[in-house]
Design a protein around this motif. Structure first.
Motif, PDB file in Angstrom:
ATOM      1  N   GLU A 177      11.769 -10.359 -20.986  1.00  0.00           N
ATOM      2  CA  GLU A 177      12.107  -9.137 -21.709  1.00  0.00           C
ATOM      3  C   GLU A 177      13.564  -9.143 -22.150  1.00  0.00           C
ATOM      4  OE1 GLU A 177      11.077  -6.089 -18.945  1.00  0.00           O
ATOM      5  OE2 GLU A 177       8.988  -5.972 -19.608  1.00  0.00           O
ATOM      6  N   ARG A 178      14.445  -9.659 -21.300  1.00  0.00           N
ATOM      7  CA  ARG A 178      15.860  -9.683 -21.639  1.00  0.00           C
ATOM      8  C   ARG A 178      16.147 -10.734 -22.703  1.00  0.00           C
ATOM      9  NH1 ARG A 178      19.610  -9.671 -16.414  1.00  0.00           N
ATOM     10  NH2 ARG A 178      21.162  -9.238 -18.002  1.00  0.00           N
ATOM     11  N   GLY A 179      15.444 -11.876 -22.636  1.00  0.00           N
ATOM     12  CA  GLY A 179      15.587 -12.907 -23.650  1.00  0.00           C
ATOM     13  C   GLY A 179      16.969 -13.522 -23.742  1.00  0.00           C
ATOM     14  N   LYS A 180      17.687 -13.591 -22.609  1.00  0.00           N
ATOM     15  CA  LYS A 180      19.034 -14.159 -22.631  1.00  0.00           C
ATOM     16  C   LYS A 180      19.009 -15.670 -22.860  1.00  0.00           C
ATOM     17  CE  LYS A 180      22.065 -13.000 -19.545  1.00  0.00           C
ATOM     18  NZ  LYS A 180      22.704 -12.619 -18.268  1.00  0.00           N
ATOM     19  N   GLU A 181      17.984 -16.332 -22.323  1.00  0.00           N
ATOM     20  CA  GLU A 181      17.886 -17.783 -22.455  1.00  0.00           C
ATOM     21  C   GLU A 181      16.456 -18.176 -22.793  1.00  0.00           C
ATOM     22  OE1 GLU A 181      19.974 -20.287 -19.651  1.00  0.00           O
ATOM     23  OE2 GLU A 181      20.813 -18.515 -18.666  1.00  0.00           O
ATOM     24  N   LEU A 182      16.312 -19.359 -23.367  1.00  0.00           N
ATOM     25  CA  LEU A 182      14.973 -19.862 -23.663  1.00  0.00           C
ATOM     26  C   LEU A 182      14.172 -19.986 -22.368  1.00  0.00           C
ATOM     27  CD1 LEU A 182      15.817 -22.709 -26.210  1.00  0.00           C
ATOM     28  CD2 LEU A 182      14.728 -20.518 -26.717  1.00  0.00           C
ATOM     29  N   THR A 183      12.919 -19.554 -22.392  1.00  0.00           N
ATOM     30  CA  THR A 183      12.075 -19.660 -21.196  1.00  0.00           C
ATOM     31  C   THR A 183      11.134 -20.850 -21.364  1.00  0.00           C
ATOM     32  OG1 THR A 183      10.630 -18.007 -22.205  1.00  0.00           O
ATOM     33  CG2 THR A 183      12.195 -17.226 -20.566  1.00  0.00           C
ATOM     34  N   ASP A 184      11.726 -22.047 -21.316  1.00  0.00           N
ATOM     35  CA  ASP A 184      10.966 -23.280 -21.443  1.00  0.00           C
ATOM     36  C   ASP A 184      11.031 -24.062 -20.141  1.00  0.00           C
ATOM     37  OD1 ASP A 184      13.579 -24.064 -21.452  1.00  0.00           O
ATOM     38  OD2 ASP A 184      13.552 -24.999 -23.433  1.00  0.00           O
ATOM     39  N   ASP A 185      10.521 -25.287 -20.130  1.00  0.00           N
ATOM     40  CA  ASP A 185      10.498 -26.087 -18.907  1.00  0.00           C
ATOM     41  C   ASP A 185      11.900 -26.343 -18.369  1.00  0.00           C
ATOM     42  OD1 ASP A 185       9.004 -27.801 -16.957  1.00  0.00           O
ATOM     43  OD2 ASP A 185      10.269 -29.361 -17.855  1.00  0.00           O
ATOM     44  N   HIS A 186      12.855 -26.545 -19.263  1.00  0.00           N
ATOM     45  CA  HIS A 186      14.246 -26.732 -18.849  1.00  0.00           C
ATOM     46  C   HIS A 186      14.703 -25.536 -18.008  1.00  0.00           C
ATOM     47  CE1 HIS A 186      18.617 -27.715 -19.419  1.00  0.00           C
ATOM     48  NE2 HIS A 186      18.710 -26.398 -19.330  1.00  0.00           N
ATOM     49  N   ARG A 187      14.434 -24.352 -18.506  1.00  0.00           N
ATOM     50  CA  ARG A 187      14.862 -23.131 -17.824  1.00  0.00           C
ATOM     51  C   ARG A 187      14.223 -23.008 -16.442  1.00  0.00           C
ATOM     52  NH1 ARG A 187      18.684 -19.808 -16.500  1.00  0.00           N
ATOM     53  NH2 ARG A 187      18.091 -17.623 -16.314  1.00  0.00           N
ATOM     54  N   TRP A 188      12.938 -23.322 -16.326  1.00  0.00           N
ATOM     55  CA  TRP A 188      12.270 -23.188 -15.029  1.00  0.00           C
ATOM     56  C   TRP A 188      12.797 -24.211 -14.029  1.00  0.00           C
ATOM     57  CZ3 TRP A 188      11.205 -18.648 -15.650  1.00  0.00           C
ATOM     58  CH2 TRP A 188      10.465 -18.142 -16.720  1.00  0.00           C
ATOM     59  N   GLN A 189      13.175 -25.385 -14.504  1.00  0.00           N
ATOM     60  CA  GLN A 189      13.760 -26.373 -13.589  1.00  0.00           C
ATOM     61  C   GLN A 189      15.117 -25.894 -13.076  1.00  0.00           C
ATOM     62  OE1 GLN A 189      13.337 -30.635 -13.997  1.00  0.00           O
ATOM     63  NE2 GLN A 189      12.262 -30.378 -15.952  1.00  0.00           N
ATOM     64  N   VAL A 190      15.901 -25.300 -13.970  1.00  0.00           N
ATOM     65  CA  VAL A 190      17.194 -24.748 -13.561  1.00  0.00           C
ATOM     66  C   VAL A 190      16.991 -23.635 -12.533  1.00  0.00           C
ATOM     67  CG1 VAL A 190      19.185 -23.384 -14.330  1.00  0.00           C
ATOM     68  CG2 VAL A 190      18.412 -25.342 -15.683  1.00  0.00           C
ATOM     69  N   LEU A 191      16.043 -22.754 -12.796  1.00  0.00           N
ATOM     70  CA  LEU A 191      15.797 -21.632 -11.901  1.00  0.00           C
ATOM     71  C   LEU A 191      15.327 -22.082 -10.524  1.00  0.00           C
ATOM     72  CD1 LEU A 191      14.076 -19.088 -14.315  1.00  0.00           C
ATOM     73  CD2 LEU A 191      16.387 -18.983 -13.397  1.00  0.00           C
ATOM     74  N   GLU A 192      14.539 -23.153 -10.472  1.00  0.00           N
ATOM     75  CA  GLU A 192      14.073 -23.660  -9.190  1.00  0.00           C
ATOM     76  C   GLU A 192      15.240 -24.203  -8.374  1.00  0.00           C
ATOM     77  OE1 GLU A 192      11.989 -24.627  -5.898  1.00  0.00           O
ATOM     78  OE2 GLU A 192      11.345 -23.338  -7.571  1.00  0.00           O
ATOM     79  N   ARG A 193      16.163 -24.890  -9.022  1.00  0.00           N
ATOM     80  CA  ARG A 193      17.353 -25.404  -8.330  1.00  0.00           C
ATOM     81  C   ARG A 193      18.233 -24.250  -7.844  1.00  0.00           C
ATOM     82  NH1 ARG A 193      17.835 -31.234  -7.670  1.00  0.00           N
ATOM     83  NH2 ARG A 193      16.369 -32.109  -9.165  1.00  0.00           N
ATOM     84  N   GLU A 194      18.434 -23.264  -8.730  1.00  0.00           N
ATOM     85  CA  GLU A 194      19.243 -22.113  -8.349  1.00  0.00           C
ATOM     86  C   GLU A 194      18.602 -21.354  -7.191  1.00  0.00           C
ATOM     87  OE1 GLU A 194      21.266 -20.991 -12.682  1.00  0.00           O
ATOM     88  OE2 GLU A 194      19.574 -19.828 -11.922  1.00  0.00           O
ATOM     89  N   HIS A 195      17.278 -21.263  -7.217  1.00  0.00           N
ATOM     90  CA  HIS A 195      16.527 -20.568  -6.171  1.00  0.00           C
ATOM     91  C   HIS A 195      16.905 -21.094  -4.786  1.00  0.00           C
ATOM     92  CE1 HIS A 195      13.090 -19.105  -3.833  1.00  0.00           C
ATOM     93  NE2 HIS A 195      12.804 -20.350  -3.531  1.00  0.00           N
ATOM     94  N   ARG A 196      16.936 -22.399  -4.645  1.00  0.00           N
ATOM     95  CA  ARG A 196      17.257 -22.996  -3.343  1.00  0.00           C
ATOM     96  C   ARG A 196      18.675 -22.647  -2.910  1.00  0.00           C
ATOM     97  NH1 ARG A 196      15.364 -28.960  -5.246  1.00  0.00           N
ATOM     98  NH2 ARG A 196      13.332 -28.347  -6.113  1.00  0.00           N
ATOM     99  N   SER A 197      19.619 -22.730  -3.852  1.00  0.00           N
ATOM    100  CA  SER A 197      21.024 -22.455  -3.520  1.00  0.00           C
ATOM    101  C   SER A 197      21.236 -20.991  -3.183  1.00  0.00           C
ATOM    102  CB  SER A 197      21.927 -22.852  -4.693  1.00  0.00           C
ATOM    103  OG  SER A 197      21.873 -24.234  -4.941  1.00  0.00           O
ATOM    104  N   VAL A 198      20.653 -20.100  -3.984  1.00  0.00           N
ATOM    105  CA  VAL A 198      20.845 -18.662  -3.765  1.00  0.00           C
ATOM    106  C   VAL A 198      20.238 -18.233  -2.438  1.00  0.00           C
ATOM    107  CG1 VAL A 198      20.291 -16.357  -4.598  1.00  0.00           C
ATOM    108  CG2 VAL A 198      20.958 -18.125  -6.227  1.00  0.00           C
ATOM    109  N   GLN A 199      19.005 -18.664  -2.159  1.00  0.00           N
ATOM    110  CA  GLN A 199      18.343 -18.252  -0.927  1.00  0.00           C
ATOM    111  C   GLN A 199      19.067 -18.751   0.319  1.00  0.00           C
ATOM    112  OE1 GLN A 199      15.868 -16.112  -0.360  1.00  0.00           O
ATOM    113  NE2 GLN A 199      15.778 -15.645  -2.553  1.00  0.00           N
ATOM    114  N   SER A 200      19.796 -19.852   0.188  1.00  0.00           N
ATOM    115  CA  SER A 200      20.532 -20.378   1.337  1.00  0.00           C
ATOM    116  C   SER A 200      21.708 -19.484   1.731  1.00  0.00           C
ATOM    117  CB  SER A 200      21.053 -21.793   1.032  1.00  0.00           C
ATOM    118  OG  SER A 200      22.127 -21.752   0.097  1.00  0.00           O
ATOM    119  N   LEU A 201      22.034 -18.510   0.875  1.00  0.00           N
ATOM    120  CA  LEU A 201      23.189 -17.641   1.125  1.00  0.00           C
ATOM    121  C   LEU A 201      22.795 -16.249   1.630  1.00  0.00           C
ATOM    122  CD1 LEU A 201      25.248 -18.480  -2.101  1.00  0.00           C
ATOM    123  CD2 LEU A 201      25.582 -19.425   0.188  1.00  0.00           C
ATOM    124  N   ARG A 202      21.508 -15.976   1.715  1.00  0.00           N
ATOM    125  CA  ARG A 202      21.085 -14.621   2.073  1.00  0.00           C
ATOM    126  C   ARG A 202      21.615 -14.185   3.433  1.00  0.00           C
ATOM    127  NH1 ARG A 202      14.989 -13.038   3.221  1.00  0.00           N
ATOM    128  NH2 ARG A 202      15.736 -13.326   5.343  1.00  0.00           N
TER     129      ARG A 202
END
Length: 233
Positions: A177-202
């Motif tokens: 909905e926000r459309g800040k970045e393309l929601t393609d395979d590149h984006r999902w790979q980035v998000l998966e990597r970020e997911h691991r880093s962010v969750q490690s800080l909770r």
């Protein structure tokens, strides 16, 4: 970030009111014993979790009480320029996606400028042009700084750490909905990597905003998760 898209809802406003109560309770004695104390809040969570919406809502709540607030968006502090980031990430097979992509020295200098009530110059990405502008501000009249970023809770000079516990899987709709970045395979790979880093800080959080956007003390939240895990097991 300039030209950012914010989708502020009642859930963000409600959570902001609750967090503001914690800020009032914790900040008041600090200001009483150290007049002019400069208070820093960090808001972290995965992309699309609602960090910017919550930060903006929190700033408005504090403003109602006469507290002057500035928001720093950590996404302005990437080492690689926006127009070069996609190519660089693909060239390194996404191995460098995460905490080390940020210029922490510069971010910490700007936070120190706030702490010392100095004028400061900060990077500011214009989402429409993908160019990095320079924003000048005078921190001498600012009472509270809110740092909004994926990994903001890891910053040492923070008084209150807030973590939004929503994964990118749960926020795909809002990201589209926000459309800040393309929601393609590149984006999902980035998000998966970020997911691991962010969750490690909770575990660093003082307050957790859960999937329903209820604000919970971090210790109680973790105890509740453990209780559920033991019951399910």
């Amino acid at each position: 970030m300039l030209s950012d898209v914010l989708l502020i809802g009642e859930k963000h406003k409600s959570a902001a009111k609750e967090i503001a109560c914690h800020v009032f309770a914790e900040r008041e004695p600090l200001v009483r014993t150290s007049p002019g104390y400069r208070y820093v809040i960090a808001v972290s969570g995965e992309s699309g979790a609602g960090k910017s919406e919550l930060s903006h809502s929190l700033a408005r709540e504090l403003k109602k009480k006469g507290i002057r607030v500035k928001i720093l968006h950590a996404d302005n502090y990437y080492r690689i320029k926006p127009l070069e980031r996609r190519v660089q990430r693909e060239a390194t097979h996404f191995e460098n996606v995460g905490i080390n992509e940020y210029d922490w020295d510069l971010l910490n200098r700007n936070i120190d400028d706030f702490k010392q009530a100095r004028a400061s110059t900060m990077p500011c990405i214009d989402i429409l042009t993908d160019e990095i502008d320079q924003l000048s501000t005078d921190f001498s009249c600012i009472d509270v700084l809110v740092v909004d970023g994926l990994y903001a809770v890891r910053i040492e000079s923070v008084d209150l750490r807030v973590f939004i516990d929503l994964s990118y899987h749960e926020t795909k709709k809002s990201q589209m909905e926000r459309g800040k970045e393309l929601t393609d395979d590149h984006r999902w790979q980035v998000l998966e990597r970020e997911h691991r880093s962010v969750q490690s800080l909770r575990h660093l959080a003082d307050l957790v905003v859960d999937s329903s956007f209820l604000v919970v003390d971090a210790a109680s939240y973790d105890a509740g998760e453990l209780s559920y895990a033991l019951t399910s097991g």
